[in-house]
Design an enzyme around this catalytic site. Sequence first.
Site, PDB file in Angstrom:
ATOM      1  N   ARG A  11     -58.584  54.261   7.254  1.00  0.00           N
ATOM      2  CA  ARG A  11     -58.090  55.840   7.570  1.00  0.00           C
ATOM      3  C   ARG A  11     -56.713  55.189   7.868  1.00  0.00           C
ATOM      4  NH1 ARG A  11     -60.517  60.545   9.101  1.00  0.00           N
ATOM      5  NH2 ARG A  11     -61.641  59.792  10.726  1.00  0.00           N
ATOM      6  N   SER A  39     -61.617  57.713  17.420  1.00  0.00           N
ATOM      7  CA  SER A  39     -60.957  59.120  17.563  1.00  0.00           C
ATOM      8  C   SER A  39     -61.971  60.318  17.121  1.00  0.00           C
ATOM      9  CB  SER A  39     -59.591  59.464  17.152  1.00  0.00           C
ATOM     10  OG  SER A  39     -59.421  59.757  15.163  1.00  0.00           O
ATOM     11  N   CYS A 137     -49.049  39.122   6.403  1.00  0.00           N
ATOM     12  CA  CYS A 137     -48.212  39.759   5.790  1.00  0.00           C
ATOM     13  C   CYS A 137     -47.417  38.551   4.712  1.00  0.00           C
ATOM     14  CB  CYS A 137     -47.725  41.005   5.504  1.00  0.00           C
ATOM     15  SG  CYS A 137     -46.228  41.697   6.702  1.00  0.00           S
ATOM     16  N   GLN A 164     -37.474  42.469   4.643  1.00  0.00           N
ATOM     17  CA  GLN A 164     -39.006  42.553   5.880  1.00  0.00           C
ATOM     18  C   GLN A 164     -39.451  43.907   4.847  1.00  0.00           C
ATOM     19  OE1 GLN A 164     -40.298  39.599   7.839  1.00  0.00           O
ATOM     20  NE2 GLN A 164     -41.956  40.961   8.458  1.00  0.00           N
ATOM     21  N   GLY A 168     -44.223  47.125   7.016  1.00  0.00           N
ATOM     22  CA  GLY A 168     -44.716  46.243   7.916  1.00  0.00           C
ATOM     23  C   GLY A 168     -44.832  46.553   9.441  1.00  0.00           C
ATOM     24  N   GLU A 243     -42.804  36.750  14.678  1.00  0.00           N
ATOM     25  CA  GLU A 243     -42.624  36.924  13.582  1.00  0.00           C
ATOM     26  C   GLU A 243     -42.529  35.223  12.556  1.00  0.00           C
ATOM     27  OE1 GLU A 243     -44.176  39.383  12.177  1.00  0.00           O
ATOM     28  OE2 GLU A 243     -43.674  39.667   9.701  1.00  0.00           O
ATOM     29  N   LYS A 246     -44.754  32.850  13.467  1.00  0.00           N
ATOM     30  CA  LYS A 246     -45.811  32.777  12.978  1.00  0.00           C
ATOM     31  C   LYS A 246     -46.201  32.249  11.871  1.00  0.00           C
ATOM     32  CE  LYS A 246     -47.562  37.243  14.569  1.00  0.00           C
ATOM     33  NZ  LYS A 246     -47.730  38.595  14.150  1.00  0.00           N
ATOM     34  N   ARG A 269     -35.674  42.950   8.508  1.00  0.00           N
ATOM     35  CA  ARG A 269     -36.252  43.899   8.175  1.00  0.00           C
ATOM     36  C   ARG A 269     -35.376  44.704   7.270  1.00  0.00           C
ATOM     37  NH1 ARG A 269     -41.095  45.290   8.859  1.00  0.00           N
ATOM     38  NH2 ARG A 269     -41.328  45.001  10.775  1.00  0.00           N
ATOM     39  N   HIS A 276     -42.637  43.691   1.056  1.00  0.00           N
ATOM     40  CA  HIS A 276     -41.461  42.452   1.645  1.00  0.00           C
ATOM     41  C   HIS A 276     -40.686  41.254   0.109  1.00  0.00           C
ATOM     42  CE1 HIS A 276     -43.168  43.175   4.628  1.00  0.00           C
ATOM     43  NE2 HIS A 276     -43.699  42.506   6.056  1.00  0.00           N
ATOM     44  N   GLN A 352     -46.692  44.364   0.424  1.00  0.00           N
ATOM     45  CA  GLN A 352     -46.594  43.913   1.526  1.00  0.00           C
ATOM     46  C   GLN A 352     -48.281  44.155   1.889  1.00  0.00           C
ATOM     47  OE1 GLN A 352     -47.486  46.367   5.038  1.00  0.00           O
ATOM     48  NE2 GLN A 352     -47.107  44.734   6.052  1.00  0.00           N
TER      49      GLN A 352
END
Length: 370
Positions: A11, A39, A137, A164, A168, A243, A246, A269, A276, A352
Amino acid sequence: MKKFVGFIGWRGMVGSVLIQRLIEENNFGKINPIFFSTSQVGEKSPIIKGISRSYLKNAYDIQDLKKMHIILTCQGAEYTNIVYQKLRSTGWKGYWLDSSSYLRMNSNSVIVLDPINIDLIHSAIRSGVKTFVGGNCTVSLMLMALGGLFSRNLIEWINFSTYQAASGAGANYIMELLKQMGFLYNEVSIPLNQSSNSVLNIEKKISQLSTSDQFPKKYFLAPLAGNVLPWIDVITESGQTKEERKVSEEANKILNSKVFIPIDGVCVRVGAFRCHSQSFLIKLTEDISCVDIINIIQNHNSWIKIIPNNFKDTINSLTPFSVTGTLDIAVGRIRKLNFGSKYLSIFTVGDQLLWGAAEPIRRMLMILLK
Ligand code: HSE
Protein backbone atom coordinates in the site's frame (compact mmCIF):
# COMPACT_ATOMS: atom_id res chain seq x y z
CA MET A 1 0.61 -24.98 -9.76
CA LYS A 2 0.95 -21.23 -9.52
CA LYS A 3 3.33 -20.14 -6.80
CA PHE A 4 1.98 -18.44 -3.68
CA VAL A 5 3.48 -14.96 -3.50
CA GLY A 6 2.96 -13.02 -0.29
CA PHE A 7 2.86 -9.24 -0.65
CA ILE A 8 3.77 -7.02 2.28
CA GLY A 9 3.91 -3.22 2.16
CA TRP A 10 1.92 -3.10 -1.07
CA ARG A 11 0.00 0.00 0.00
CA GLY A 12 3.01 2.32 0.43
CA MET A 13 4.55 4.35 -2.37
CA VAL A 14 7.01 1.73 -3.68
CA GLY A 15 4.50 -1.07 -3.08
CA SER A 16 1.75 0.76 -4.98
CA VAL A 17 4.04 1.38 -7.94
CA LEU A 18 5.00 -2.29 -7.87
CA ILE A 19 1.35 -3.41 -7.92
CA GLN A 20 0.65 -0.99 -10.75
CA ARG A 21 3.56 -2.42 -12.78
CA LEU A 22 2.46 -6.02 -12.09
CA ILE A 23 -1.00 -5.11 -13.41
CA GLU A 24 0.41 -3.30 -16.48
CA GLU A 25 2.54 -6.32 -17.39
CA ASN A 26 -0.26 -8.84 -16.69
CA ASN A 27 1.97 -10.52 -14.15
CA PHE A 28 -0.79 -11.34 -11.65
CA GLY A 29 -2.02 -14.08 -13.98
CA LYS A 30 1.20 -16.00 -13.30
CA ILE A 31 0.94 -16.12 -9.51
CA ASN A 32 -1.33 -16.81 -6.58
CA PRO A 33 -1.06 -13.46 -4.75
CA ILE A 34 -1.68 -13.39 -1.00
CA PHE A 35 -1.88 -9.97 0.61
CA PHE A 36 -0.59 -9.37 4.12
CA SER A 37 -0.90 -6.32 6.32
CA THR A 38 0.87 -5.01 9.40
CA SER A 39 -2.08 -2.84 10.43
CA GLN A 40 -5.32 -3.84 8.70
CA VAL A 41 -5.48 -7.61 9.17
CA GLY A 42 -8.88 -9.05 8.27
CA GLU A 43 -9.85 -6.27 5.88
CA LYS A 44 -10.46 -7.03 2.21
CA SER A 45 -7.49 -7.46 -0.11
CA PRO A 46 -7.13 -4.95 -2.99
CA ILE A 47 -9.31 -5.07 -6.08
CA ILE A 48 -7.25 -6.44 -8.95
CA LYS A 49 -8.86 -7.56 -12.21
CA GLY A 50 -8.86 -11.35 -12.51
CA ILE A 51 -7.87 -11.91 -8.88
CA SER A 52 -10.49 -13.05 -6.38
CA ARG A 53 -10.51 -10.94 -3.25
CA SER A 54 -9.81 -12.43 0.14
CA TYR A 55 -8.92 -11.10 3.57
CA LEU A 56 -5.61 -9.54 4.52
CA LYS A 57 -3.40 -11.87 6.52
CA ASN A 58 -1.23 -10.84 9.43
CA ALA A 59 2.24 -9.85 8.17
CA TYR A 60 3.74 -10.94 11.52
CA ASP A 61 2.18 -14.42 11.48
CA ILE A 62 5.14 -16.69 10.76
CA GLN A 63 2.92 -19.71 10.15
CA ASP A 64 1.04 -17.90 7.37
CA LEU A 65 4.23 -16.45 5.91
CA LYS A 66 5.75 -19.94 5.86
CA LYS A 67 3.09 -21.09 3.41
CA MET A 68 4.42 -18.70 0.74
CA HIS A 69 6.82 -19.84 -1.99
CA ILE A 70 7.94 -16.23 -2.42
CA ILE A 71 7.60 -13.24 -0.13
CA LEU A 72 7.85 -9.79 -1.63
CA THR A 73 8.13 -6.96 0.85
CA CYS A 74 8.15 -3.21 0.35
CA GLN A 75 7.34 -2.67 4.02
CA GLY A 76 10.76 -1.30 4.97
CA ALA A 77 13.83 -2.28 6.97
CA GLU A 78 12.12 -2.38 10.36
CA TYR A 79 9.71 -5.08 9.21
CA THR A 80 12.49 -7.15 7.64
CA ASN A 81 14.46 -6.84 10.86
CA ILE A 82 11.55 -8.18 12.91
CA VAL A 83 10.40 -10.99 10.63
CA TYR A 84 13.17 -12.28 8.36
CA GLN A 85 15.33 -14.20 10.85
CA LYS A 86 12.31 -15.59 12.68
CA LEU A 87 10.95 -16.93 9.43
CA ARG A 88 14.26 -18.35 8.21
CA SER A 89 14.92 -19.99 11.56
CA THR A 90 11.80 -22.12 11.12
CA GLY A 91 13.57 -23.66 8.13
CA TRP A 92 11.56 -21.73 5.53
CA LYS A 93 13.36 -22.10 2.18
CA GLY A 94 11.25 -19.73 0.10
CA TYR A 95 12.50 -16.71 -1.82
CA TRP A 96 12.54 -13.40 0.03
CA LEU A 97 12.40 -10.33 -2.24
CA ASP A 98 12.91 -7.04 -0.45
CA SER A 99 12.99 -3.39 -1.44
CA SER A 100 14.50 -2.25 1.87
CA SER A 101 18.20 -1.90 2.59
CA TYR A 102 18.24 -4.22 5.62
CA LEU A 103 19.67 -7.34 3.94
CA ARG A 104 21.45 -5.71 1.00
CA MET A 105 25.01 -6.11 2.13
CA ASN A 106 24.50 -9.59 3.70
CA SER A 107 26.93 -12.10 2.24
CA ASN A 108 24.08 -14.47 1.37
CA SER A 109 21.92 -11.92 -0.46
CA VAL A 110 22.17 -10.63 -4.01
CA ILE A 111 21.25 -7.07 -4.97
CA VAL A 112 19.12 -7.34 -8.07
CA LEU A 113 19.32 -5.18 -11.17
CA ASP A 114 19.01 -7.69 -13.98
CA PRO A 115 20.01 -5.47 -16.93
CA ILE A 116 23.34 -5.19 -15.08
CA ASN A 117 23.80 -8.44 -13.19
CA ILE A 118 21.58 -11.12 -14.77
CA ASP A 119 24.53 -13.58 -14.84
CA LEU A 120 25.14 -13.07 -11.15
CA ILE A 121 21.42 -13.53 -10.45
CA HIS A 122 21.27 -16.78 -12.43
CA SER A 123 24.36 -18.23 -10.80
CA ALA A 124 23.02 -17.20 -7.38
CA ILE A 125 19.73 -18.99 -8.04
CA ARG A 126 21.64 -22.10 -9.18
CA SER A 127 23.77 -22.04 -6.06
CA GLY A 128 20.73 -21.81 -3.78
CA VAL A 129 20.62 -18.12 -2.84
CA LYS A 130 17.10 -17.36 -1.58
CA THR A 131 17.32 -13.68 -0.66
CA PHE A 132 17.21 -11.00 -3.34
CA VAL A 133 17.16 -7.33 -2.53
CA GLY A 134 16.55 -4.19 -4.58
CA GLY A 135 19.41 -1.69 -4.58
CA ASN A 136 19.44 1.87 -3.34
CA CYS A 137 17.65 4.04 -5.90
CA THR A 138 20.64 6.25 -6.63
CA VAL A 139 22.80 3.19 -7.23
CA SER A 140 20.34 1.42 -9.52
CA LEU A 141 19.73 4.57 -11.56
CA MET A 142 23.46 5.23 -11.90
CA LEU A 143 24.17 1.66 -13.03
CA MET A 144 21.31 1.69 -15.53
CA ALA A 145 22.69 4.89 -17.04
CA LEU A 146 26.35 3.83 -17.10
CA GLY A 147 25.87 0.06 -17.61
CA GLY A 148 27.58 0.10 -21.01
CA LEU A 149 30.69 1.76 -19.65
CA PHE A 150 30.87 -0.59 -16.65
CA SER A 151 30.39 -3.70 -18.77
CA ARG A 152 33.38 -2.74 -20.92
CA ASN A 153 35.56 -1.87 -17.92
CA LEU A 154 35.83 1.71 -19.12
CA ILE A 155 35.43 3.29 -15.69
CA GLU A 156 38.43 3.89 -13.43
CA TRP A 157 36.53 5.98 -10.89
CA ILE A 158 33.46 8.21 -10.59
CA ASN A 159 32.78 11.38 -8.70
CA PHE A 160 29.05 12.08 -8.43
CA SER A 161 26.70 14.82 -7.28
CA THR A 162 23.11 13.76 -6.88
CA TYR A 163 19.93 15.79 -7.07
CA GLN A 164 17.52 13.51 -5.20
CA ALA A 165 13.77 13.90 -5.20
CA ALA A 166 11.54 14.14 -2.15
CA SER A 167 10.02 10.72 -2.95
CA GLY A 168 13.27 9.04 -1.88
CA ALA A 169 12.59 10.19 1.67
CA GLY A 170 8.95 9.00 1.62
CA ALA A 171 5.39 10.02 0.85
CA ASN A 172 5.16 12.49 3.73
CA TYR A 173 8.12 14.37 2.34
CA ILE A 174 6.51 14.87 -1.05
CA MET A 175 3.45 16.32 0.70
CA GLU A 176 5.64 18.55 2.82
CA LEU A 177 7.53 19.88 -0.20
CA LEU A 178 4.21 20.91 -1.72
CA LYS A 179 3.09 22.49 1.55
CA GLN A 180 6.33 24.45 1.65
CA MET A 181 5.81 25.70 -1.89
CA GLY A 182 2.22 26.65 -1.07
CA PHE A 183 3.22 28.39 2.17
CA LEU A 184 5.76 30.58 0.37
CA TYR A 185 3.41 31.43 -2.47
CA ASN A 186 0.49 32.26 -0.20
CA GLU A 187 2.60 34.63 1.86
CA VAL A 188 3.81 36.63 -1.16
CA SER A 189 0.97 36.24 -3.63
CA ILE A 190 -0.39 39.76 -3.10
CA PRO A 191 2.91 41.64 -3.65
CA LEU A 192 3.78 39.19 -6.43
CA ASN A 193 0.72 40.27 -8.37
CA GLN A 194 1.33 44.00 -7.87
CA SER A 195 3.74 45.15 -10.54
CA SER A 196 4.85 48.05 -8.35
CA ASN A 197 6.56 45.68 -5.91
CA SER A 198 10.27 45.16 -6.25
CA VAL A 199 11.48 41.59 -6.62
CA LEU A 200 14.10 42.28 -3.97
CA ASN A 201 11.38 43.06 -1.44
CA ILE A 202 9.60 39.84 -2.31
CA GLU A 203 12.81 37.83 -2.08
CA LYS A 204 13.53 39.44 1.28
CA LYS A 205 10.12 38.38 2.55
CA ILE A 206 10.75 34.82 1.28
CA SER A 207 14.06 34.56 3.08
CA GLN A 208 12.48 35.88 6.27
CA LEU A 209 9.76 33.24 5.92
CA SER A 210 12.37 30.50 5.62
CA THR A 211 13.19 30.91 9.30
CA SER A 212 9.58 31.38 10.43
CA ASP A 213 8.09 28.97 12.98
CA GLN A 214 5.13 28.62 10.65
CA PHE A 215 7.24 27.12 7.87
CA PRO A 216 6.07 23.50 7.32
CA LYS A 217 9.19 21.43 8.05
CA LYS A 218 8.11 18.61 10.32
CA TYR A 219 9.81 15.99 8.10
CA PHE A 220 12.67 17.73 6.30
CA LEU A 221 13.49 19.77 9.42
CA ALA A 222 14.46 22.59 7.03
CA PRO A 223 13.03 24.32 3.96
CA LEU A 224 13.52 22.33 0.75
CA ALA A 225 11.36 24.62 -1.41
CA GLY A 226 13.71 27.32 -2.66
CA ASN A 227 16.64 25.47 -1.14
CA VAL A 228 18.93 22.44 -1.49
CA LEU A 229 19.91 20.10 1.33
CA PRO A 230 23.33 18.50 0.80
CA TRP A 231 22.73 15.72 3.33
CA ILE A 232 20.86 12.40 3.02
CA ASP A 233 20.75 9.82 5.82
CA VAL A 234 23.16 9.64 8.78
CA ILE A 235 26.89 10.30 9.09
CA THR A 236 29.44 7.48 8.85
CA GLU A 237 32.91 7.36 10.39
CA SER A 238 34.52 8.52 7.12
CA GLY A 239 32.47 11.73 6.99
CA GLN A 240 30.39 10.40 4.13
CA THR A 241 26.68 10.16 4.71
CA LYS A 242 25.32 6.61 4.68
CA GLU A 243 23.64 7.36 1.33
CA GLU A 244 27.02 8.36 -0.13
CA ARG A 245 28.70 5.24 1.24
CA LYS A 246 26.00 2.99 -0.20
CA VAL A 247 26.77 4.18 -3.73
CA SER A 248 30.23 2.58 -3.89
CA GLU A 249 29.43 -0.41 -1.66
CA GLU A 250 26.25 -1.46 -3.40
CA ALA A 251 27.42 -0.63 -6.93
CA ASN A 252 30.50 -2.82 -6.53
CA LYS A 253 28.41 -5.63 -5.05
CA ILE A 254 25.92 -5.47 -7.94
CA LEU A 255 28.76 -5.37 -10.46
CA ASN A 256 30.50 -8.23 -8.65
CA SER A 257 33.68 -6.21 -9.22
CA LYS A 258 36.97 -8.12 -9.20
CA VAL A 259 38.74 -4.81 -8.57
CA PHE A 260 36.84 -2.32 -6.41
CA ILE A 261 35.83 0.74 -8.48
CA PRO A 262 36.03 3.92 -6.38
CA ILE A 263 32.78 5.90 -6.57
CA ASP A 264 32.36 8.85 -4.25
CA GLY A 265 30.61 12.21 -4.11
CA VAL A 266 27.85 14.23 -2.50
CA CYS A 267 24.20 13.24 -2.17
CA VAL A 268 21.85 16.22 -2.23
CA ARG A 269 18.10 16.54 -1.73
CA VAL A 270 16.41 18.96 -4.14
CA GLY A 271 12.83 20.05 -4.67
CA ALA A 272 12.00 17.47 -7.34
CA PHE A 273 9.12 15.07 -6.69
CA ARG A 274 9.98 11.53 -7.84
CA CYS A 275 12.99 11.56 -10.16
CA HIS A 276 16.58 11.46 -9.03
CA SER A 277 19.14 13.24 -11.20
CA GLN A 278 22.87 12.69 -11.01
CA SER A 279 25.92 14.42 -12.40
CA PHE A 280 29.02 12.28 -12.96
CA LEU A 281 32.66 13.12 -13.44
CA ILE A 282 34.11 9.89 -14.78
CA LYS A 283 37.77 8.99 -15.19
CA LEU A 284 37.88 6.58 -18.12
CA THR A 285 40.36 3.74 -18.37
CA GLU A 286 40.91 4.56 -22.07
CA ASP A 287 40.66 7.60 -24.27
CA ILE A 288 37.56 6.80 -26.26
CA SER A 289 35.56 9.24 -28.38
CA CYS A 290 32.23 10.72 -27.30
CA VAL A 291 30.57 9.14 -30.34
CA ASP A 292 31.72 5.69 -29.19
CA ILE A 293 30.72 6.46 -25.63
CA ILE A 294 27.21 7.41 -26.73
CA ASN A 295 26.90 4.19 -28.75
CA ILE A 296 28.11 2.05 -25.89
CA ILE A 297 25.71 3.67 -23.43
CA GLN A 298 22.79 3.58 -25.87
CA ASN A 299 23.25 -0.09 -26.80
CA HIS A 300 23.48 -1.36 -23.25
CA ASN A 301 19.77 -1.47 -22.43
CA SER A 302 16.52 -0.52 -24.08
CA TRP A 303 15.49 2.08 -21.49
CA ILE A 304 18.34 4.50 -22.26
CA LYS A 305 17.30 7.74 -23.94
CA ILE A 306 20.28 9.72 -25.13
CA ILE A 307 19.57 13.44 -24.96
CA PRO A 308 21.59 15.54 -27.42
CA ASN A 309 23.88 18.07 -25.79
CA ASN A 310 21.90 21.22 -26.61
CA PHE A 311 19.74 23.63 -24.65
CA LYS A 312 16.33 22.72 -26.06
CA ASP A 313 16.63 18.96 -25.76
CA THR A 314 18.21 19.24 -22.34
CA ILE A 315 15.56 21.43 -20.75
CA ASN A 316 12.76 19.45 -22.36
CA SER A 317 14.00 15.89 -21.94
CA LEU A 318 16.74 15.68 -19.31
CA THR A 319 14.70 16.76 -16.31
CA PRO A 320 12.67 15.16 -13.53
CA PHE A 321 9.39 16.40 -15.04
CA SER A 322 10.17 14.86 -18.44
CA VAL A 323 11.10 11.45 -17.04
CA THR A 324 8.65 11.06 -14.17
CA GLY A 325 6.33 8.05 -14.31
CA THR A 326 8.34 6.39 -17.11
CA LEU A 327 11.00 3.70 -17.24
CA ASP A 328 13.24 5.99 -19.30
CA ILE A 329 16.80 6.49 -18.20
CA ALA A 330 17.62 9.87 -19.73
CA VAL A 331 21.34 10.40 -20.30
CA GLY A 332 22.73 13.66 -21.59
CA ARG A 333 25.31 16.45 -21.24
CA ILE A 334 27.83 13.90 -22.50
CA ARG A 335 31.16 15.60 -23.14
CA LYS A 336 34.84 15.38 -22.38
CA LEU A 337 35.94 17.73 -19.61
CA ASN A 338 38.82 20.17 -19.97
CA PHE A 339 40.89 18.10 -17.53
CA GLY A 340 41.98 15.70 -20.29
CA SER A 341 40.68 13.20 -22.81
CA LYS A 342 39.93 10.51 -20.23
CA TYR A 343 37.64 12.77 -18.16
CA LEU A 344 33.99 12.49 -19.06
CA SER A 345 30.93 14.40 -17.88
CA ILE A 346 27.44 12.86 -17.91
CA PHE A 347 24.08 13.88 -16.45
CA THR A 348 21.26 11.37 -15.96
CA VAL A 349 17.67 11.35 -14.72
CA GLY A 350 15.55 8.34 -13.71
CA ASP A 351 12.29 7.68 -11.89
CA GLN A 352 13.13 6.91 -8.29
CA LEU A 353 10.07 4.72 -7.73
CA LEU A 354 10.32 2.70 -10.98
CA TRP A 355 13.89 1.72 -11.90
CA GLY A 356 14.94 3.19 -8.56
CA ALA A 357 12.80 0.82 -6.49
CA ALA A 358 9.86 -1.25 -7.78
CA GLU A 359 10.98 -2.39 -11.22
CA PRO A 360 14.10 -4.41 -10.31
CA ILE A 361 12.04 -6.33 -7.73
CA ARG A 362 9.14 -6.93 -10.13
CA ARG A 363 11.56 -8.25 -12.74
CA MET A 364 13.23 -10.48 -10.16
CA LEU A 365 9.87 -11.99 -9.32
CA MET A 366 9.39 -12.79 -13.02
CA ILE A 367 12.91 -14.29 -13.25
CA LEU A 368 12.09 -16.60 -10.31
CA LEU A 369 8.83 -17.70 -11.90
CA LYS A 370 10.69 -18.76 -15.04
N1 HSE B 1 17.66 6.76 0.13
C1 HSE B 1 17.12 7.28 -1.09
C2 HSE B 1 16.74 8.71 -0.92
C3 HSE B 1 15.93 6.54 -1.58
O1 HSE B 1 16.67 9.17 0.22
O2 HSE B 1 16.50 9.39 -1.90
C4 HSE B 1 15.93 5.06 -1.47
O3 HSE B 1 16.91 4.35 -2.13
